[in-house]
Design a protein around this motif. Structure first.
Motif, mmCIF file in Angstrom:
data_model
loop_
_atom_site.group_PDB
_atom_site.id
_atom_site.type_symbol
_atom_site.label_atom_id
_atom_site.label_comp_id
_atom_site.label_asym_id
_atom_site.label_seq_id
_atom_site.Cartn_x
_atom_site.Cartn_y
_atom_site.Cartn_z
ATOM 1 N N PHE A 130 0.665 -1.276 0.097
ATOM 2 C CA PHE A 130 -0.023 -0.051 -0.257
ATOM 3 C C PHE A 130 0.976 1.190 -0.028
ATOM 4 C CE2 PHE A 130 -2.688 -3.262 1.906
ATOM 5 C CZ PHE A 130 -4.012 -3.080 1.619
ATOM 6 N N ASP A 131 0.491 2.283 -0.772
ATOM 7 C CA ASP A 131 0.950 3.549 -0.395
ATOM 8 C C ASP A 131 0.217 4.161 0.921
ATOM 9 O OD1 ASP A 131 1.721 6.388 -1.164
ATOM 10 O OD2 ASP A 131 -0.451 6.793 -1.263
ATOM 11 N N CYS A 132 0.921 5.184 1.249
ATOM 12 C CA CYS A 132 0.175 5.700 2.676
ATOM 13 C C CYS A 132 -0.674 6.852 2.430
ATOM 14 C CB CYS A 132 1.255 5.838 3.542
ATOM 15 S SG CYS A 132 0.825 6.377 5.221
ATOM 16 N N ASP A 133 -0.196 7.899 2.178
ATOM 17 C CA ASP A 133 -0.675 9.259 1.939
ATOM 18 C C ASP A 133 -1.918 9.040 0.895
ATOM 19 O OD1 ASP A 133 0.679 10.420 4.000
ATOM 20 O OD2 ASP A 133 1.895 11.577 2.596
ATOM 21 N N GLY A 134 -3.055 9.363 1.366
ATOM 22 C CA GLY A 134 -4.236 9.468 0.076
ATOM 23 C C GLY A 134 -4.624 8.074 -0.165
ATOM 24 N N THR A 135 -4.091 7.043 0.391
ATOM 25 C CA THR A 135 -4.552 5.490 0.033
ATOM 26 C C THR A 135 -4.954 4.887 1.485
ATOM 27 O OG1 THR A 135 -2.797 5.360 -1.861
ATOM 28 C CG2 THR A 135 -3.882 3.344 -0.884
ATOM 29 N N LEU A 136 -4.152 4.961 2.617
ATOM 30 C CA LEU A 136 -4.478 4.378 3.544
ATOM 31 C C LEU A 136 -4.980 5.590 4.729
ATOM 32 C CD1 LEU A 136 -1.533 1.778 4.409
ATOM 33 C CD2 LEU A 136 -3.773 1.304 3.799
ATOM 34 N N MET A 137 -4.372 6.674 4.520
ATOM 35 C CA MET A 137 -4.388 7.634 5.301
ATOM 36 C C MET A 137 -4.985 9.114 4.764
ATOM 37 S SD MET A 137 -3.674 6.328 8.449
ATOM 38 C CE MET A 137 -3.931 8.080 9.295
ATOM 39 N N ASP A 138 -5.707 9.549 5.234
ATOM 40 C CA ASP A 138 -6.466 10.969 4.483
ATOM 41 C C ASP A 138 -5.440 12.081 4.997
ATOM 42 O OD1 ASP A 138 -8.240 12.599 3.265
ATOM 43 O OD2 ASP A 138 -9.636 12.419 4.708
ATOM 44 N N THR A 139 -4.563 11.936 4.415
ATOM 45 C CA THR A 139 -3.424 13.043 4.727
ATOM 46 C C THR A 139 -3.127 13.925 3.743
ATOM 47 O OG1 THR A 139 -1.535 11.521 4.501
ATOM 48 C CG2 THR A 139 -2.298 11.816 6.533
ATOM 49 N N GLU A 140 -3.812 13.813 2.405
ATOM 50 C CA GLU A 140 -3.318 14.692 1.331
ATOM 51 C C GLU A 140 -3.907 16.195 1.494
ATOM 52 O OE1 GLU A 140 -1.572 16.332 -1.713
ATOM 53 O OE2 GLU A 140 -1.168 14.178 -1.058
ATOM 54 N N GLN A 141 -4.914 16.242 2.349
ATOM 55 C CA GLN A 141 -5.428 17.643 2.574
ATOM 56 C C GLN A 141 -4.481 18.200 3.916
ATOM 57 O OE1 GLN A 141 -7.898 19.633 1.007
ATOM 58 N NE2 GLN A 141 -6.617 21.051 2.533
ATOM 59 N N HIS A 142 -3.788 17.400 4.625
ATOM 60 C CA HIS A 142 -2.848 17.850 5.262
ATOM 61 C C HIS A 142 -1.621 18.327 4.987
ATOM 62 C CE1 HIS A 142 -5.580 16.218 8.408
ATOM 63 N NE2 HIS A 142 -4.925 15.213 8.850
ATOM 64 N N TRP A 143 -1.098 17.457 3.823
ATOM 65 C CA TRP A 143 0.044 18.239 3.011
ATOM 66 C C TRP A 143 -0.280 19.370 2.447
ATOM 67 C CZ3 TRP A 143 4.657 16.994 4.053
ATOM 68 C CH2 TRP A 143 5.067 15.512 4.277
ATOM 69 N N GLN A 144 -1.362 19.420 1.736
ATOM 70 C CA GLN A 144 -1.771 20.522 1.103
ATOM 71 C C GLN A 144 -1.871 21.939 2.181
ATOM 72 O OE1 GLN A 144 -1.919 21.637 -1.767
ATOM 73 N NE2 GLN A 144 -2.892 23.528 -1.711
ATOM 74 N N ASP A 145 -2.550 21.713 3.301
ATOM 75 C CA ASP A 145 -2.807 22.628 4.183
ATOM 76 C C ASP A 145 -1.152 23.253 4.667
ATOM 77 O OD1 ASP A 145 -5.189 22.481 4.121
ATOM 78 O OD2 ASP A 145 -5.358 21.388 6.060
ATOM 79 N N ALA A 146 -0.263 22.189 4.659
ATOM 80 C CA ALA A 146 1.039 22.154 5.104
ATOM 81 C C ALA A 146 1.916 23.028 4.245
ATOM 82 C CB ALA A 146 1.660 20.871 5.512
ATOM 83 N N ARG A 147 1.540 22.867 2.767
ATOM 84 C CA ARG A 147 2.293 23.702 1.843
ATOM 85 C C ARG A 147 1.893 24.917 1.632
ATOM 86 N NH1 ARG A 147 -0.154 19.036 -1.761
ATOM 87 N NH2 ARG A 147 1.301 17.295 -1.078
ATOM 88 N N VAL A 148 0.462 25.237 1.928
ATOM 89 C CA VAL A 148 0.026 26.577 1.890
ATOM 90 C C VAL A 148 0.729 27.254 3.134
ATOM 91 C CG1 VAL A 148 -1.852 27.897 2.148
ATOM 92 C CG2 VAL A 148 -1.835 26.228 0.645
ATOM 93 N N ARG A 149 0.601 26.814 4.392
ATOM 94 C CA ARG A 149 1.128 27.378 5.608
ATOM 95 C C ARG A 149 2.875 27.588 5.399
ATOM 96 N NH1 ARG A 149 -2.249 24.516 10.506
ATOM 97 N NH2 ARG A 149 -4.263 24.695 9.627
ATOM 98 N N ALA A 150 3.526 26.499 4.800
ATOM 99 C CA ALA A 150 4.814 26.688 4.691
ATOM 100 C C ALA A 150 5.097 27.923 3.963
ATOM 101 C CB ALA A 150 5.644 25.525 4.372
ATOM 102 N N LEU A 151 4.592 28.017 2.658
ATOM 103 C CA LEU A 151 4.803 29.306 1.907
ATOM 104 C C LEU A 151 4.543 30.718 2.461
ATOM 105 C CD1 LEU A 151 3.221 27.563 -1.614
ATOM 106 C CD2 LEU A 151 5.377 28.501 -1.197
#
Length: 241
Positions: free
Chosen positions: A18-39
């Motif tokens: 299995f992949d993890c992000d977006g496959t097992l764990m609903d973390t893609e939105q977390h990554w997207q939020d993190a990208r926006v916050r980092a920028l």
């Protein structure tokens, strides 16, 4: 291989990776939020279409991409650190599994060797799966050991035996071998085009999961909206003796 009405008729996997992000764990939105916050930490905004381009990309490569698209390559190290820090904060606050993922993993656990192949750092994958109560179901977790070699070629200095990030095939080849399975008898479960390319280059069969991309999602054997899909019942989950 194109999608057929019965893509797994008469076929049994020896292992599932299995992949993890977006496959097992609903973390893609977390990554997207993190990208926006980092920028935002540096007074920057994501370029149009950045979220889709960044999906499935190793976080170090993502940090470089953010810096380059902002025309500030010198900020890559700081953006990368900020990205990971914001992501870990979001995961700690909201460790959510994808629909059907926990049930699917538990149904397969004990029947077949299960592994995770991810572009995320090992501590991130372990933390996500532990918080979701899924870590104990996986025999192996494979992540890149040269994560900065995302765009590497043999001529650019990456070791020949290095485990490189997706879309290189290394994480899937390694996961199958650790599970004692042949690549051609191993099934990958993926949500991103980057991960699908990695699994296909490794010689695995692939189930795509989640919203299907407009271009069809690449060369998958089957695409399902969630891991609750009835089509997955077609697969013989106990390998032949």
């Amino acid at each position: 291989m194109t999608i057929t009405e019965q893509p797994f008729l008469g076929w049994s996997p020896e292992a599932v990776v299995f992949d993890c992000d977006g496959t097992l764990m609903d973390t893609e939105q977390h990554w997207q939020d993190a990208r926006v916050r980092a920028l935002r930490d540096f007074g920057l905004r994501p370029a149009p279409g950045f979220a889709e381009r960044a999906k499935g990309v190793h976080y170090l490569a993502c940090g470089r991409m953010m810096a380059e698209e902002a025309d500030k390559p010198e900020l890559a190290p700081e953006l990368t650190r900020s990205l990971l820090s914001h992501f870990l904060d979001r995961v700690a606050d909201d460790p959510v599994t994808m629909p059907g993922a926990a049930e699917f993993v538990r149904r397969l656990s004990g029947r077949l060797p299960l592994a995770v192949a991810s572009n995320c750092p090992l501590e991130v994958v372990e933390q996500c799966l532990e918080q979701a109560g899924l870590l104990a179901h996986f025999r192996h977790i494979v992540v890149p050991d040269v994560p900065d070699a995302y765009g590497a070629t043999p001529q650019s200095g990456a070791p020949a035996d290095a485990v490189r990030p997706k879309p290189w095939p290394d994480v899937y080849v390694t996961a199958a071998l650790l599970c004692g399975a042949r690549c051609e008898r191993t099934l990958a479960v993926e949500d991103s085009l980057t991960g699908i390319e990695s699994a296909r280059r490794a010689g695995l069969r692939v189930v795509g999961v989640g919203p299907r991309p407009a271009d069809g999602g690449g060369p998958v054997d089957l695409w399902v909206p969630t891991l609750r899909a009835p089509q997955l019942l077609e697969v013989h989950w106990v390998p032949p003796a």
